[in-house]
Write a protein that holds these residues in place. Structure first.
Motif, mmCIF file in Angstrom:
data_model
loop_
_atom_site.group_PDB
_atom_site.id
_atom_site.type_symbol
_atom_site.label_atom_id
_atom_site.label_comp_id
_atom_site.label_asym_id
_atom_site.label_seq_id
_atom_site.Cartn_x
_atom_site.Cartn_y
_atom_site.Cartn_z
ATOM 1 N N GLN A 174 -30.984 -25.570 42.832
ATOM 2 C CA GLN A 174 -30.638 -24.177 42.131
ATOM 3 C C GLN A 174 -31.144 -24.039 40.637
ATOM 4 N N SER A 182 -32.861 -20.901 39.193
ATOM 5 C CA SER A 182 -32.082 -20.240 38.172
ATOM 6 C C SER A 182 -33.155 -19.860 37.270
ATOM 7 N N ALA A 211 -35.032 -16.865 38.143
ATOM 8 C CA ALA A 211 -34.402 -15.858 37.978
ATOM 9 C C ALA A 211 -34.408 -15.301 36.869
ATOM 10 N N SER A 227 -26.024 -10.097 38.583
ATOM 11 C CA SER A 227 -26.424 -11.457 38.756
ATOM 12 C C SER A 227 -26.565 -12.158 40.371
ATOM 13 N N PHE A 254 -29.083 -12.564 42.885
ATOM 14 C CA PHE A 254 -30.045 -13.698 42.955
ATOM 15 C C PHE A 254 -29.378 -15.012 43.642
ATOM 16 N N LYS A 255 -28.426 -14.891 44.289
ATOM 17 C CA LYS A 255 -27.828 -15.953 45.038
ATOM 18 C C LYS A 255 -28.007 -15.576 46.249
ATOM 19 N N ARG A 265 -33.408 -12.644 46.362
ATOM 20 C CA ARG A 265 -33.887 -13.034 45.250
ATOM 21 C C ARG A 265 -35.273 -13.158 44.809
ATOM 22 N N GLU A 266 -36.259 -13.466 45.784
ATOM 23 C CA GLU A 266 -37.437 -13.786 45.646
ATOM 24 C C GLU A 266 -38.142 -12.184 45.603
ATOM 25 N N SER A 323 -31.726 -11.394 36.174
ATOM 26 C CA SER A 323 -30.479 -11.170 35.899
ATOM 27 C C SER A 323 -29.934 -10.590 34.729
#
Length: 292
Positions: free
Chosen positions: A17, A21, A24, A102, A105-106, A111-112, A121
């Motif tokens: 992660q 992160s 992101a 935010s 992005f989980k 997310r990609e 984010s």
């Protein structure tokens, strides 16, 4: 010497992660995704355009206020997350990032997809990262947030801004220039059903927001057949006007008075930007911005 234990599967996921992160935070751009032909079709549907009033120098970083939120923020998405309206040609040397919730992005793949368009984010670490690594970065924040979406109805110019000062504090901490923008037509492309604050539906919307981070809005536009209602937005012009950047000094720990001073200057600049272009883009000469 003691042997180091191999990380468990769970620990490996946690370690994984960290790079995700940081990705992101930086909003990894993909020119291929930003140039998909689908974005050109989206631009032509309304149509969507962007208007530059002043150049943005690549020697600085910028924090851009995006107003208003609207229902789905078509203008900001098309202008800053894609190349459909030619952002890179209009603002050469500037890398745009549009901040969003935010928790998106989980979600793998989502997310990609977001990062490929330069979306980042809206968390403080992500914005700090972008404004402190190099120059030529522009971070757009929809200052009114999801609360403004619930007020998005045609012919309204009410912005949630009076008490939203965190973005000004962040700009001061990094010495980033503040850029006011206003998107004319954003609130016109959908009708929304509004509920009284004492109604059970409004309470449900508030509860939904507390869980998911955004409001459950009931809105409608046009249908596939002429004269029918549906979920397609009305094909009305959307014009994002990018105002003149407001230079800010770099103050590591700005006081409340300093934040208030530049927040007031930003609101004045936004009002002037709106007044200069309102009659050209469908608003009456007497219409004013209302800050709440």
């Amino acid at each position: 010497m003691p042997c180091l234990k191999q990380p468990t599967h769970f620990q490996s996921l946690i370690l994984l992660q960290w790079p995700l992160s940081y990705l992101a935070m930086c909003g990894r751009h993909s020119a291929w995704v930003r140039n998909w032909c689908a974005w050109t079709h989206l631009k032509n549907y309304f149509p969507i355009t962007i208007l530059k009033t002043k150049d943005l120098s690549p020697k600085h970083n910028y924090l851009m206020g995006v107003h208003p939120h609207g229902i789905l923020t078509f203008g900001a998405f098309c202008n800053f997350c894609t190349e459909a309206t030619g952002f890179s040609k209009i603002f050469p040397g500037i890398t745009p990032h549009l901040a969003t919730l935010s928790w998106f992005f989980k979600i793998p793949l989502v997310r990609e997809y977001l990062m490929a368009k330069g979306v980042c984010s809206v968390s403080q670490p992500a914005i700090d990262y972008l404004l402190s690594h190099g120059t030529g970065n522009l971070v757009g924040i929809v200052v009114g947030g999801v609360g403004e979406a619930l007020q998005s109805v045609p012919n309204t110019t009410t912005l949630i801004l009076q008490k939203r000062k965190g973005f000004v504090r962040t700009a001061l901490q990094h010495g980033a220039h503040l850029v006011p923008t206003f998107t004319f037509g954003e609130t016109e492309v959908y009708e929304q059903v509004l509920f009284h604050k004492d109604s059970w539906m409004y309470k449900f919307q508030s509860c939904f927001r507390s869980i998911f981070g955004f409001y459950f809005c009931i809105f409608y536009g046009r249908g596939f057949c002429q004269g029918s209602n549906g979920l397609l937005p009305y094909s009305l012009p959307i014009i994002t006007v990018v105002g003149e950047p407001l230079p800010l000094p770099k103050i590591e720990k700005p006081s409340r008075e300093e934040v208030d001073k530049y927040h007031a200057l930003y609101m004045d600049a936004l009002c002037k930007l709106f007044d200069q272009h309102k009659t050209q883009y469908g608003c009456s000469a007497t219409q004013k911005l209302l800050f709440v």
